[in-house]
Design an enzyme around this catalytic site. Sequence first.
Site, short mmCIF file in Angstrom:
data_model
loop_
_atom_site.label_atom_id
_atom_site.label_comp_id
_atom_site.label_asym_id
_atom_site.label_seq_id
_atom_site.Cartn_x
_atom_site.Cartn_y
_atom_site.Cartn_z
N HIS A 174 0.82 -1.22 0.00
CA HIS A 174 0.00 0.00 0.00
C HIS A 174 0.85 1.27 0.00
CE1 HIS A 174 -3.51 2.40 0.40
NE2 HIS A 174 -4.26 1.52 1.01
N ASP A 415 -12.02 -5.25 -17.79
CA ASP A 415 -12.29 -6.26 -18.82
C ASP A 415 -11.02 -6.54 -19.62
OD1 ASP A 415 -13.18 -7.83 -20.90
OD2 ASP A 415 -14.61 -6.37 -21.70
#
Length: 476
Positions: A174, A415
């Site tokens: 992170h 996608d």
Amino acid sequence: MAQEMKEPAVNIIEQSQVAPPQDSLHSTILPLTFLDIPWFLTRHARRIFFYEFPFPTTHFLETALPTLKHSLSLTLQHFFPFASNLILPPRLHVPYIRYLNGDSVSFTVSEFSPANFTLLTSNSPQDVNDWQPLAPAFPSPRTTHDGTCEFPLMAIQVTVIPNSGFSICVIFNHVAGDGRTLHHFMKFWASVCKAKGDLNFPGSVPLPLYDRDIVKDPKGLMHVYVQEMRNSALQNKHFGGFLRGVYADKVRAAFMFSREQAEKLKKWVSLKCNSSGTLHISTFVVTCSLIWVCMLKSEQKEEEGNNYVTKGYFDEPCNIGFSADCHNHPQFSLPSNYFGNCLIPLLTTLKRGELVGQNGIVAAANAIERKIRDFKSDALRWAETTMSDIRGLGKCGQSLVVIVGSPKLTAYNTDFGWGKPIKSEVVNLDSVRTVSLTDCRDQEGGIQVGIVLERIQMNNFTNILEEHLSHIAVLD
């Protein structure tokens, strides 16, 4: 009752490294900002995406895998920090990200058989360990002769479930960036993969911005945070922070909160708060309030059954932690394609009795909204004590619920050429009591709430949540 799975066999097919194209980048040092340093105290983040692929493993390896790896290499040319190392020098020197020619990302390909793809991607409760074989192991840090520590920043695992689908699980540090940065990377990779490696594809995602000069530090917080970091458990040369997972008898589940339910609850809470327009009761506020209250009520029900409720129980402080996005805050005004962290951790505390009482959701919404309103007026109001507050919570044992993710990150728009994900979720929800918020796959404006609890508490939570949602359904 959680559904059981037979223990599937995990076969590691390939363990490799994926680097940017040869000689496409020069060695580079990317400084950290004060917004990056607090995330030294947290665990690595893991996000998983499941896709349908109803073909044998051999077909995946011959057709899909080469495209995935080639497009990843091209993507890392532009998102080079994820192939880099986080450098933690000895003593009080400021950490930084360093890319050297040849640096790469650990890339694992495995087969998970005979796993049940439908069960793995379902929203119903399942054992928290069912996804663990799908998550990559983070490469170990290295220590040089002078005491400098080098930490890899990302690892990826692609797992094939034969004749059903596959998953892509990414684990990243992170400190390198926030959720917006990760999803920017994932969408760029997906766009290049879908275009078969064409970086000029019209649907391409914008390139990342690395200009650190646009992040101002008017309070000199970098020095404060680095000092705090050195005083923390990082002196032991490891990450993991204070929000660590406990793999007990836990299950994970996902709950859908529709736009209609959110609008009704917002209207109801606003009326209960007697809001005259000064309060902004958002979907985020009511979602967090509802989940926070339901979690505490489910916990109370379990503890009452075990006779654990003692004098002073309802006076105990309960905390909810979440992060506010600073990109559009006037004190920052950072572009959406900025690479790095642009979040301010926030914390709200109420007594348990207020939250499990008759007006618990209203009390929670008031408190969370007030914290957000204060942040909007001054994003750095509590900044000096951010890291010490996080460390303190890790030690005091107070009740803590942590909200991660955001539906605004549109995980289901990722996608790669095989359609939108069947399921996407944060993997490490076993860390304290962590709740993830994701956009809904099939409900525009809805929220997917991911949660991990012990089995008995999950049953209680589900029943209590359904009661509240039934009440919401009849609201005008």
